[in-house]
Design a protein around this motif. Structure first.
Motif, mmCIF file in Angstrom:
data_model
loop_
_atom_site.group_PDB
_atom_site.id
_atom_site.type_symbol
_atom_site.label_atom_id
_atom_site.label_comp_id
_atom_site.label_asym_id
_atom_site.label_seq_id
_atom_site.Cartn_x
_atom_site.Cartn_y
_atom_site.Cartn_z
ATOM 1 N N VAL A 234 39.375 26.094 26.520
ATOM 2 C CA VAL A 234 37.945 26.075 26.828
ATOM 3 C C VAL A 234 37.178 27.021 25.918
ATOM 4 C CG1 VAL A 234 36.217 26.674 28.562
ATOM 5 C CG2 VAL A 234 38.229 25.345 29.222
ATOM 6 N N HIS B 225 31.948 27.911 25.085
ATOM 7 C CA HIS B 225 32.818 26.878 25.641
ATOM 8 C C HIS B 225 33.085 25.829 24.566
ATOM 9 C CE1 HIS B 225 31.053 28.001 29.851
ATOM 10 N NE2 HIS B 225 31.866 28.904 29.375
ATOM 11 N N VAL C 67 34.935 22.642 25.358
ATOM 12 C CA VAL C 67 34.184 21.651 26.136
ATOM 13 C C VAL C 67 33.412 20.730 25.203
ATOM 14 C CG1 VAL C 67 32.351 21.319 27.828
ATOM 15 C CG2 VAL C 67 34.021 23.151 28.156
ATOM 16 N N CYS D 272 35.782 18.345 23.738
ATOM 17 C CA CYS D 272 36.086 17.321 24.740
ATOM 18 C C CYS D 272 34.997 16.253 24.753
ATOM 19 C CB CYS D 272 36.225 17.955 26.117
ATOM 20 S SG CYS D 272 36.376 16.783 27.486
ATOM 21 N N CYS E 54 41.519 14.346 28.349
ATOM 22 C CA CYS E 54 41.394 15.747 27.930
ATOM 23 C C CYS E 54 41.750 16.670 29.090
ATOM 24 C CB CYS E 54 39.976 16.038 27.445
ATOM 25 S SG CYS E 54 39.528 15.169 25.929
ATOM 26 N N MET F 278 41.733 20.540 30.077
ATOM 27 C CA MET F 278 41.177 21.823 29.663
ATOM 28 C C MET F 278 42.085 22.954 30.134
ATOM 29 S SD MET F 278 38.705 20.267 28.302
ATOM 30 C CE MET F 278 37.980 21.726 27.521
ATOM 31 N N THR G 262 42.375 27.219 30.259
ATOM 32 C CA THR G 262 41.567 28.432 30.123
ATOM 33 C C THR G 262 42.209 29.617 30.827
ATOM 34 O OG1 THR G 262 39.379 29.403 30.538
ATOM 35 C CG2 THR G 262 40.205 27.845 32.172
ATOM 36 N N ASP H 229 30.861 22.286 33.205
ATOM 37 C CA ASP H 229 30.580 21.706 31.893
ATOM 38 C C ASP H 229 31.717 20.793 31.441
ATOM 39 O OD1 ASP H 229 28.197 23.059 31.802
ATOM 40 O OD2 ASP H 229 28.911 24.643 30.456
ATOM 41 N N ALA H 230 32.961 21.213 31.706
ATOM 42 C CA ALA H 230 34.119 20.426 31.286
ATOM 43 C C ALA H 230 34.153 19.079 32.000
ATOM 44 C CB ALA H 230 35.404 21.204 31.557
ATOM 45 N N ALA I 177 36.214 15.681 30.985
ATOM 46 C CA ALA I 177 37.590 16.171 31.095
ATOM 47 C C ALA I 177 38.280 15.566 32.320
ATOM 48 C CB ALA I 177 37.603 17.697 31.201
ATOM 49 N N TYR J 5 41.587 20.397 34.636
ATOM 50 C CA TYR J 5 41.177 21.749 34.291
ATOM 51 C C TYR J 5 42.201 22.686 34.922
ATOM 52 C CZ TYR J 5 37.828 25.686 33.783
ATOM 53 O OH TYR J 5 37.202 26.859 33.452
#
Length: 244
Positions: free
Chosen positions: A64, A75, A78, A81, A93, A95, A97, A107-108, A113, A116
């Motif tokens: 991220v 980011h 992101v 992505c 995708c 993510m 982090t 945001d992702a 995405a 996460y």
């Protein structure tokens, strides 16, 4: 002579992380699996955007925050992505982090995405996450879903008498069987084109149905409908377990 089954093609993964040690660790972890191959890697957003299309991965594992923690709210992963999903809608995708950051999470998800996860995740958990998003499913635990839904509601929306992170039965009853089917596929993270292919419909028909679904559910964004679909699946699963 013995007949041999044709092996399934390997799951191709691309890794974006600006820390070489992390990239090497993720690569070694994934390549230890017989059905996974790392098709490429990058240390910067520019490298990733240049290399991913040629690598043709099924999954992109994206850091991220690119440039280190000192970059604050950067980011960069992101944005990668968002750009990759625009070019390659079939790409999943995931993510990755070090930070439990609600803003980056939101945001992702809005960037498309499919999952996460925190870097504190164990090796088997990361491998499972890669396989999960590769299969077309999303990774969003109930607590995370509730946080995202609260963020989506925002201060401009009037308070509701019920928790709108939970599906309203009267709203769901307004959906036709076909719309419920499409809602479930939205919850799996499928694009309009993928839903059209799955249901043998025209993409424009699916787009119109999705607009109708959002209107009937009283939400404005596709990701809100996806979260509702996830809650419906959880409730259905719970009901089946209770009766099993």
């Amino acid at each position: 002579m013995h007949a041999h089954a044709v092996p399934a093609p390997p799951l191709r993964v691309f890794i974006l992380d600006d820390h070489e040690v992390v990239r090497r660790g993720v690569r070694d972890l994934l390549e230890a699996e017989p059905d996974i191959v790392v098709a490429g890697e990058a240390a910067t957003a520019r490298e990733a955007l240049a290399r991913v299309p040629a690598a043709r991965p099924h999954v992109a594992v994206l850091d991220v925050r690119l440039g280190g923690a000192g970059r604050g709210s950067d980011h960069g992963g992101v944005e990668v992505c968002r750009e990759l999903r625009a070019r390659m809608p079939e790409l999943a995708c995931l993510m990755l982090t070090s930070f439990d950051d609600d803003e980056a999470l939101f945001d992702a998800i809005m960037a498309g995405a499919a999952g996460y996860v925190l870097k504190q995740i164990g090796g088997p958990g990361l491998v499972d996450a890669v396989r999960t998003v590769a299969s077309g499913r999303s990774i969003l635990d109930p607590r995370t879903a509730a946080r995202v839904m609260a963020r989506l509601r925002g201060p401009e929306q009037a308070p509701q008498p019920h928790d709108s992170s939970e599906p309203d039965s009267s709203e769901l009853e307004r959906l036709s069987p076909r719309e419920l089917e499409i809602l479930d596929l939205i919850g799996e993270g499928l694009t309009n084109r993928q839903i059209a292919d799955r249901l043998y419909l025209a993409e424009k028909t699916v787009k119109n149905r999705v607009s109708s679904i959002l209107s009937k559910l009283g939400v404005r964004r596709r990701v809100q409908a996806a979260l509702i679909a996830e809650r419906v699946r959880e409730q259905t699963s719970g009901t089946r377990s209770a009766h099993g």
